[in-house]
Design an enzyme around this catalytic site. Structure first.
Site, PDB file in Angstrom:
ATOM      1  N   CYS A   1      -2.276   8.898   2.557  1.00  0.00           N
ATOM      2  CA  CYS A   1      -1.858   8.328   1.049  1.00  0.00           C
ATOM      3  C   CYS A   1      -2.962   8.459   0.047  1.00  0.00           C
ATOM      4  O   CYS A   1      -2.635   8.883  -1.153  1.00  0.00           O
ATOM      5  CB  CYS A   1      -1.717   6.885   1.176  1.00  0.00           C
ATOM      6  SG  CYS A   1      -2.895   6.018   1.909  1.00  0.00           S
TER       7      CYS A   1
ATOM      8  N   GLU B   1       0.926  -1.288  -0.065  1.00  0.00           N
ATOM      9  CA  GLU B   1      -0.138   0.131  -0.016  1.00  0.00           C
ATOM     10  C   GLU B   1       0.896   1.341  -0.113  1.00  0.00           C
ATOM     11  O   GLU B   1       1.519   1.485   0.984  1.00  0.00           O
ATOM     12  CB  GLU B   1      -0.825  -0.123   1.442  1.00  0.00           C
ATOM     13  CG  GLU B   1      -2.244   0.583   1.074  1.00  0.00           C
ATOM     14  CD  GLU B   1      -1.936   2.120   1.272  1.00  0.00           C
ATOM     15  OE1 GLU B   1      -1.896   2.933   0.378  1.00  0.00           O
ATOM     16  OE2 GLU B   1      -1.996   2.447   2.682  1.00  0.00           O
TER      17      GLU B   1
END
Ligand code: NAD
Length: 477
Positions: A284, A250
């Site tokens: 993110c 990720e």
């Protein structure tokens, strides 16, 4: 700060020191050292590996029903301790305490979701070509997992890996974030207090590269899960590949937020500004490249600047503060460099663009306009409170810019046209697309990127699949 704990490693069910010198923890709101975290040496890692192997043997024998019960109990411990954990998180990470509180409660929700998924790990029966053959596919836990989680969400990046892995029947060695260790340790404490057997969940901190270089190639570890930058993710994925280990990555993003002429601009400003400056932009999936269609460009820019200027920046422990400091000095330097480069390239600072004071890592919520595509901020993940607002003319131009970068994590769009919405679903290259609201990161939804943003999902049923092997059993009866 006397109420900030000294964080320990957790190996084989015991909270203890590491063999290396402890690491100092800094409060990003004041620069003050508030505590230390234990530092694992190679001997500690070897113990964690051995106990994770034993832990896997024990835990994989628990029924799904028993695993689910224990996970629900851990979730409740987190909820019961929310005030204590939230304060710790704000002290070490900086985010406003309301955000720390909701992160803690969201972590509990995530554990509950995966607890229930443990009970739904069905396998399947495949119709055979002969009446005398029975073919079944079962899901088995992949084995001990090495999980690496970062400092921006000390609980929520870790809980996705830990809860899904434990729900599947895996044991876990979690390398927590060295800069924000105490709240992450509370996640492990919740499981320990819920009665998780020794060795099933181990927690280490130390020099990240030393730990990943030792754990990833080790034969005991069967799966790697990492959240962090694309650069580091590529290194770890290569190492995992060399040792044939399963991987979930990720990684970074640079999310486009596309606002069309027909959008509800006030709604877009309100939701996107909230998403942009949450956790001081160190998210993110934060929107970062704001692409605004020409007719509503001026209105959006004006509204967005006002929203940025309405943010109260300060110590996250103060009630009225809506944006805390950046989590470390590296991020302030990065913001200064990205802003200076954008201006040198011809960009304009619509608001912000500077550090606040010289104590703590505060940076003004910043909006840049007229930034040329070659500027660093339009190519590198800003990971901080900087928004770049640019106009576009046609749908095609917006799509071209949205898909220009190698990243493909989150994307956002605002439009009242059903046709445009449907086309965006087809054309935007990203793992997640949220239209007319901010609907990402719920435990029941897939969470992950494509292209340089990584692979594998950290949410939804897809997240569980990452921790299972499929085994075919075919028998003649
Ligand atoms: P960094 O790239 O050094 O570290 C990012 C994360 O990876 C940290 O948690 C760190 O402990 C870990 N890490 C670094 N090297 C490692 C290694 N060899 N083995 C295992 N783990 C390792 O940078 P940073 O200054 O901490 O963060 C800056 C950048 O990282 C940001 O610009 C952002 O792109 C990225 N980041 C992304 C996320 C995310 O949620 N995807 C979270 C934190 C940081």
């Amino acid at each position: 700060m006397s109420d900030y704990p000294q964080t320990q490693l957790h190996i084989g069910g015991i909270w203890r020191d590491g063999s290396k010198e402890r690491i100092s923890i800094v409060n990003p709101a004041s620069d003050a050292i508030i505590g230390t975290v234990a530092n694992a040496g190679r001997d500690d890692l070897d113990e964690a590996l051995a106990t994770a192997a034993t832990g896997f043997t024990v835990w994989s024998q628990f029924s799904a029903f028993e695993r689910a019960k224990l996970l629900h109990s851990a979730a409740q411990f987190l909820r019961d301790r929310v005030e204590k954990i939230a304060r710790m998180m704000t002290l070490e990470q900086g985010k406003p305490v309301a955000e720390s509180r909701s992160e803690t409660l969201a972590a509990a929700d995530t554990i509950d979701w995966f607890a229930e998924e443990a009970r739904r790990a069905y396998g399947r029966v495949v119709p055979a070509r002969s009446l005398n053959v029975r073919q079944i596919v079962i899901k088995e836990p992949v084995g001990p997992v090495a999980a690496f989680s970062p400092w921006n969400f000390p609980l929520n990046q870790a809980v996705r890996k830990v809860a899904a892995g434990l729900a599947a029947g895996c044991s876990v060695i979690l390398k927590g974030p060295e800069e924000t260790p105490a709240s992450c340790a509370e996640l492990v404490r919740a499981f320990a207090d819920a009665g998780l057997p020794a060795g099933v969940l181990n927690l280490v901190y130390g020099v990240p590269a030393d730990i990943s270089n030792h754990l990833i190639p080790h034969p005991i570890i069967r799966k790697i899960s990492f959240t962090g930058s694309t650069a580091v993710g590529k290194q770890l994925a290569a190492l995992a590949g060399a040792h044939m280990k399963r991987v979930t990555m990720e990684l970074g993003g640079h999310a486009p937020a596309i606002v069309f002429d027909d959008a509800d601009v006030d709604l877009a400003v309100r939701i996107l500004a909230g998403a942009k400056f949450r956790n001081a932009g160190q998210v993110c999936v934060a929107p970062t490249r704001f692409l605004i269609q020409e007719k509503v460009y001026a209105k959006f820019l004006d509204g967005f600047v006002k929203a940025a200027e309405a943010i109260t920046v300060g110590n996250g422990l103060d009630d009225d503060v809506t944006m805390g400091p950046l989590a470390n000095g590296r991020r302030v330097e990065a913001m200064e460099e990205l802003t200076a480069d954008a201006v040198a390239c011809g960009g304009k600072i619509a608001t912000g663009g500077e550090r606040i004071g010289n104590q703590g890592y505060f940076y003004r919520p910043t909006v840049l306009s007229d930034v040329p595509l070659g500027a660093r901020v339009l190519n590198e993940e800003p990971f901080g409170p900087i928004a770049v607002v640019s106009p576009f003319s046609t749908y095609e131009a917006a799509i071209e810019e949205a898909n220009r970068l190698p990243y493909g994590l989150a994307a956002y769009a605002y439009t009242t046209s059903a046709k445009t919405s449907a086309a965006l679903g087809r054309d935007v290259q990203s793992g997640m697309l949220s239209i007319n609201h901010h609907g990402l990161a719920l435990p029941e939804l897939p969470f992950g990127g494509i292209k340089d943003s990584g692979y594998g999902s950290e949410g939804g049923t897809e997240a569980m699949d990452n921790f299972f092997n499929s085994k075919l059993i075919t028998e003649s009866i």
